[in-house]
Design an enzyme around this catalytic site. Sequence first.
Site, PDB file in Angstrom:
ATOM      1  N   GLU A  73       1.015  -6.015 -30.587  1.00  0.00           N
ATOM      2  CA  GLU A  73      -0.076  -6.474 -29.331  1.00  0.00           C
ATOM      3  C   GLU A  73       0.246  -5.925 -28.245  1.00  0.00           C
ATOM      4  O   GLU A  73      -0.451  -5.617 -27.337  1.00  0.00           O
ATOM      5  CB  GLU A  73      -0.334  -7.688 -29.537  1.00  0.00           C
ATOM      6  CG  GLU A  73      -1.523  -8.477 -29.181  1.00  0.00           C
ATOM      7  CD  GLU A  73      -1.562  -9.958 -29.466  1.00  0.00           C
ATOM      8  OE1 GLU A  73      -2.778 -10.203 -30.731  1.00  0.00           O
ATOM      9  OE2 GLU A  73      -1.270 -10.823 -29.058  1.00  0.00           O
ATOM     10  N   HIS A  80      10.394  -3.285 -54.665  1.00  0.00           N
ATOM     11  CA  HIS A  80       9.726  -3.002 -55.903  1.00  0.00           C
ATOM     12  C   HIS A  80       8.213  -2.992 -55.672  1.00  0.00           C
ATOM     13  O   HIS A  80       7.614  -2.927 -56.490  1.00  0.00           O
ATOM     14  CB  HIS A  80      10.090  -4.243 -56.880  1.00  0.00           C
ATOM     15  CG  HIS A  80      11.370  -4.423 -57.373  1.00  0.00           C
ATOM     16  ND1 HIS A  80      12.124  -3.880 -58.590  1.00  0.00           N
ATOM     17  CD2 HIS A  80      12.793  -4.720 -56.542  1.00  0.00           C
ATOM     18  CE1 HIS A  80      13.285  -4.075 -58.484  1.00  0.00           C
ATOM     19  NE2 HIS A  80      13.749  -4.590 -57.276  1.00  0.00           N
ATOM     20  N   LYS A 128     -13.918 -10.758 -31.428  1.00  0.00           N
ATOM     21  CA  LYS A 128     -14.266 -12.090 -31.011  1.00  0.00           C
ATOM     22  C   LYS A 128     -15.852 -11.967 -30.478  1.00  0.00           C
ATOM     23  O   LYS A 128     -16.554 -12.749 -30.542  1.00  0.00           O
ATOM     24  CB  LYS A 128     -13.526 -12.719 -29.851  1.00  0.00           C
ATOM     25  CG  LYS A 128     -12.085 -13.250 -30.152  1.00  0.00           C
ATOM     26  CD  LYS A 128     -11.296 -13.842 -29.184  1.00  0.00           C
ATOM     27  CE  LYS A 128      -9.903 -13.830 -29.542  1.00  0.00           C
ATOM     28  NZ  LYS A 128      -9.072 -14.388 -28.195  1.00  0.00           N
TER      29      LYS A 128
HETATM   30  O1  PA5 Z   1      -0.077 -13.147 -27.671  1.00  0.00           O
HETATM   31  C1  PA5 Z   1      -1.099 -13.743 -27.283  1.00  0.00           C
HETATM   32  O2  PA5 Z   1      -1.482 -13.751 -26.053  1.00  0.00           O
HETATM   33  C2  PA5 Z   1      -1.980 -14.035 -28.288  1.00  0.00           C
HETATM   34  O3  PA5 Z   1      -1.512 -13.774 -29.963  1.00  0.00           O
HETATM   35  C3  PA5 Z   1      -2.392 -15.552 -28.597  1.00  0.00           C
HETATM   36  O4  PA5 Z   1      -1.121 -16.194 -28.669  1.00  0.00           O
HETATM   37  C4  PA5 Z   1      -3.082 -15.963 -29.308  1.00  0.00           C
HETATM   38  O5  PA5 Z   1      -4.407 -15.320 -29.321  1.00  0.00           O
HETATM   39  C5  PA5 Z   1      -3.759 -17.278 -29.572  1.00  0.00           C
HETATM   40  O6  PA5 Z   1      -4.083 -17.652 -28.324  1.00  0.00           O
HETATM   41  P1  PA5 Z   1      -4.305 -19.252 -27.577  1.00  0.00           P
HETATM   42  O7  PA5 Z   1      -2.966 -19.681 -27.623  1.00  0.00           O
HETATM   43  O8  PA5 Z   1      -4.858 -18.892 -26.204  1.00  0.00           O
HETATM   44  O9  PA5 Z   1      -5.312 -19.936 -28.502  1.00  0.00           O
END
Ligand code: PA5
Length: 435
Positions: A286, A307, A421
């Site tokens: 990410e 494996h 989303k």
């Molecule tokens: O790294 C990030 O910002 C995301 O992976 C969030 O942790 C994830 O989308 C969850 O978001 P939130 O904590 O707002 O529910």
Amino acid sequence: MINVDISNIWGSVSLPDLLALEKEVSAAHAALTDGTGIGSDYLGWRDLPTAEPTQELERIRKAAERIRTDSHVCVVVGIGGSYLGSRAAIELLQGANRNVGKGKGDPQIFFAGNSLSTRHWNELMHLLEGKDFSVIVISKSGTTTEPAIAFRALKWMLERKYGTDEANRRIYAITDPVSGALHQMAEENRWESFVIPPNVGGRFSVLTPVGLLPMAVAGIDITEVLQGAAEAKEAYNNLRSFENPVWLYAAVRNLMYRSGKAVEILESFEPGFRMFGAWWQQLFGESEGKDGKGLFPVTAEFTADLHSLGQLIQQGERNIFETMLRFDAPEQKCTIGSDVNDLDGLNYLTGKTLDFVDEQAYLGTLAAHVDGGVPVVTMDCGELNARKMGELFYFFQLSCGVSAYTLGVNPFNQPGVEFYKRNMFQLLGKPGYES
Ligand code: PA5
């Protein structure tokens, strides 16, 4: 310090190429520490190991103790950065089967709100039957769909089982300090709440209550975790040369990427490693996967995945490199016994420990993969304990920041996550997403 060994990468890249990267890595690290790089509003994670006030840590410990005392099960609701770090620590330190045989005093810990699977939900309902439970709900934004749906149902279940007052006592919220639906609900219902600092992004939040409270519920010494992270902060920030393992790792990743390696596989020979791999995968995937760039992070657990993925790694497309983590063997040994008939042909190993066999498997794998044209970075991590966990979290977060800046991307945003989303909200008819 984690010992990063790059002696097995030279088939694909050269030392002068690596040395040529030193200036860029140095600049990336400086931008991170000076706060002059892109996305610098989200650098709060750098100081987390020493930032949590003592009273707040005490409150986390007390909340964890209460959950341990009054619950057979603790359900941790969250997705992405809101659950991967704590789950990683719990499974790496206590094993993927830690829930077996647990109960009041040391509750089972289940994770919810990280999928939309009905099967997974039904399974959780079954696991909660007849059990006293508490819920830790974690969402920085407070509006993420998966955890919000799971939490709505769990809250209703708590209210039905215990009545409103006791239900409210069994809910612990970790969210933004001022805004979001979860923050508002927590205020209105007077849930015990903890804060995710605004300048810490989800995937960099493991050393806030997001990671610390579930770890404490699992019985992990969070002071040790923070101590390990604090020592890492000191050690890995002060050394400004390729003697710094963070620099070496960040540089090698970028060098690999530039030389056409598209995939990094992070591996360990520990079955409890899978969720740590998932945490690392989110952190790097990410943070770096944007602007048409980024290594594809994959994780594997050996020897099991030898494996399954072993064939591909050995002889598939040569666009991968591996990063292998090694931990010291535990003190308690398992020795292989002898068998009178020796039908399985294993008597040649009689008296040898399982660690010895594991070590030979590691060395054999390393040599085979390097021979097969796959560069391998090895990381000797030493003893696996709570302090090491803190060090590992900090090491990889800092490496990620340095690596992403060297790559030329903002490690602290995730604009691409919004696309699915938006489509989903439109299909679901969420107000404001009609067209
Ligand atoms: O790294 C990030 O910002 C995301 O992976 C969030 O942790 C994830 O989308 C969850 O978001 P939130 O904590 O707002 O529910």
